[in-house]
Write a protein that holds these residues in place. Structure first.
Motif, short mmCIF file in Angstrom:
data_model
loop_
_atom_site.label_atom_id
_atom_site.label_comp_id
_atom_site.label_asym_id
_atom_site.label_seq_id
_atom_site.Cartn_x
_atom_site.Cartn_y
_atom_site.Cartn_z
N ALA A 8 0.66 -1.42 0.12
CA ALA A 8 -0.01 0.11 0.00
C ALA A 8 0.79 1.10 -0.06
CB ALA A 8 -1.05 0.13 1.25
N ILE A 9 1.86 1.26 0.96
CA ILE A 9 2.82 2.48 0.95
C ILE A 9 3.51 2.64 -0.30
CG2 ILE A 9 4.79 3.47 2.19
CD1 ILE A 9 3.24 1.91 4.65
N ALA A 10 3.93 1.51 -0.88
CA ALA A 10 4.62 1.59 -2.32
C ALA A 10 3.78 2.17 -3.37
CB ALA A 10 5.22 0.21 -2.64
N ALA A 11 2.60 1.59 -3.41
CA ALA A 11 1.45 2.06 -4.40
C ALA A 11 1.18 3.31 -4.20
CB ALA A 11 0.24 1.10 -4.36
N VAL A 12 1.05 4.06 -2.93
CA VAL A 12 0.75 5.26 -2.97
C VAL A 12 1.99 6.34 -3.28
CG1 VAL A 12 1.13 5.83 -0.35
CG2 VAL A 12 -0.67 6.95 -1.44
N THR A 13 2.97 5.88 -2.86
CA THR A 13 4.23 6.74 -3.02
C THR A 13 4.39 6.86 -4.75
OG1 THR A 13 5.19 5.97 -1.10
CG2 THR A 13 6.89 6.58 -3.02
N ALA A 14 4.32 5.59 -5.43
CA ALA A 14 4.46 5.42 -6.94
C ALA A 14 3.52 6.27 -7.77
CB ALA A 14 4.30 4.02 -7.36
N ALA A 15 2.11 6.47 -7.08
CA ALA A 15 0.90 7.28 -7.57
C ALA A 15 1.58 8.75 -7.59
CB ALA A 15 -0.13 6.84 -7.00
N GLY A 16 2.65 9.22 -6.62
CA GLY A 16 2.81 10.50 -6.66
C GLY A 16 1.77 11.29 -5.62
N ILE A 17 1.16 10.24 -4.83
CA ILE A 17 0.38 11.23 -3.82
C ILE A 17 0.86 11.50 -2.55
CG2 ILE A 17 -1.89 10.91 -2.58
CD1 ILE A 17 -2.58 8.71 -4.54
N ALA A 18 0.78 12.87 -2.18
CA ALA A 18 1.41 13.47 -0.86
C ALA A 18 0.53 12.65 0.30
CB ALA A 18 0.98 14.79 -0.85
N HIS A 19 1.50 11.84 1.17
CA HIS A 19 0.88 10.96 2.22
C HIS A 19 1.56 11.30 3.28
CE1 HIS A 19 3.82 8.48 0.08
NE2 HIS A 19 3.87 7.84 1.48
N ASP A 20 1.11 10.77 4.63
CA ASP A 20 1.91 10.32 5.81
C ASP A 20 1.76 8.99 6.20
OD1 ASP A 20 2.89 13.22 6.32
OD2 ASP A 20 0.75 13.65 6.97
N VAL A 21 2.68 8.33 6.41
CA VAL A 21 2.27 7.09 7.36
C VAL A 21 2.48 7.29 8.81
CG1 VAL A 21 3.33 4.88 7.34
CG2 VAL A 21 3.45 6.08 5.19
N VAL A 22 1.48 6.67 9.44
CA VAL A 22 1.27 6.67 10.82
C VAL A 22 1.32 5.18 11.38
CG1 VAL A 22 -0.23 7.50 12.51
CG2 VAL A 22 -0.10 8.81 10.68
N ARG A 23 2.39 5.27 12.24
CA ARG A 23 2.13 3.85 12.88
C ARG A 23 1.87 4.17 14.28
NH1 ARG A 23 4.33 -1.03 13.31
NH2 ARG A 23 5.75 -1.48 11.55
#
Length: 156
Positions: A8-23
């Motif tokens: 999921a993180i790889a896909a959102v990164t590859a799509a170029g979408i600004a995002h934050d990952v929260v653990r």
């Protein structure tokens, strides 16, 4: 800093979408989860897998304070019957366990319908692992997933 990686993180990164990952650790309420993610309850988005027919599924993105409206969803899709798969089937068709399901990086790119109330919002979605979430702009996420917005929920 803990680096978290998932499809999921790889896909959102590859799509170029600004995002934050929260653990995060376990949470005991929707309000507590919203606080951890720094969003309102309505911006905690559940990704639900819905079965239209044998081998035909879709993802429905539902705000945390709402539930799927089955009559609205059936009318939108032009079908008389919809169901939710059991946990094992959901994992088989998405690659993710319940509670971690997200359309990003799923094993199959099923169609995505996001409740219209997420439009223009900054939301938290599952990231494919327990205790990990993605915070993204709903509009950018739905566009990248080639999804649509529609009125498909009711108040919880």
């Amino acid at each position: 800093m803990i680096i978290v990686s998932s499809p999921a993180i790889a896909a959102v990164t590859a799509a170029g979408i600004a995002h934050d990952v929260v653990r995060h650790g376990p949470v005991s309420s929707v309000a507590e989860a919203a606080a951890v993610h720094q969003v309102e309850v309505r911006d905690l988005v559940k990704t639900l897998v819905v079965r239209r027919a044998a081998g035909d599924y879709l993802f429905v993105l539902v705000p945390g304070d709402r539930v799927i409206s089955w009559p609205k969803l059936r009318a939108l899709l032009g079908v008389n019957r919809l169901s939710m798969p059991d946990a094992a089937t959901a994992k088989d068709v998405t690659g993710y366990e319940r509670g971690t399901i997200t359309p990003f990086g799923a094993s199959t790119a099923w169609p995505v319908i996001a409740d219209e109330r997420t439009r223009g919002r900054f939301v938290a979605l599952g990231a494919g692992e327990r205790g990990v979430a993605l915070r993204v702009g709903a509009d950018a996420a739905v566009e990248a997933l080639r999804g649509t917005f529609a009125d498909v929920t009711d108040e919880a």
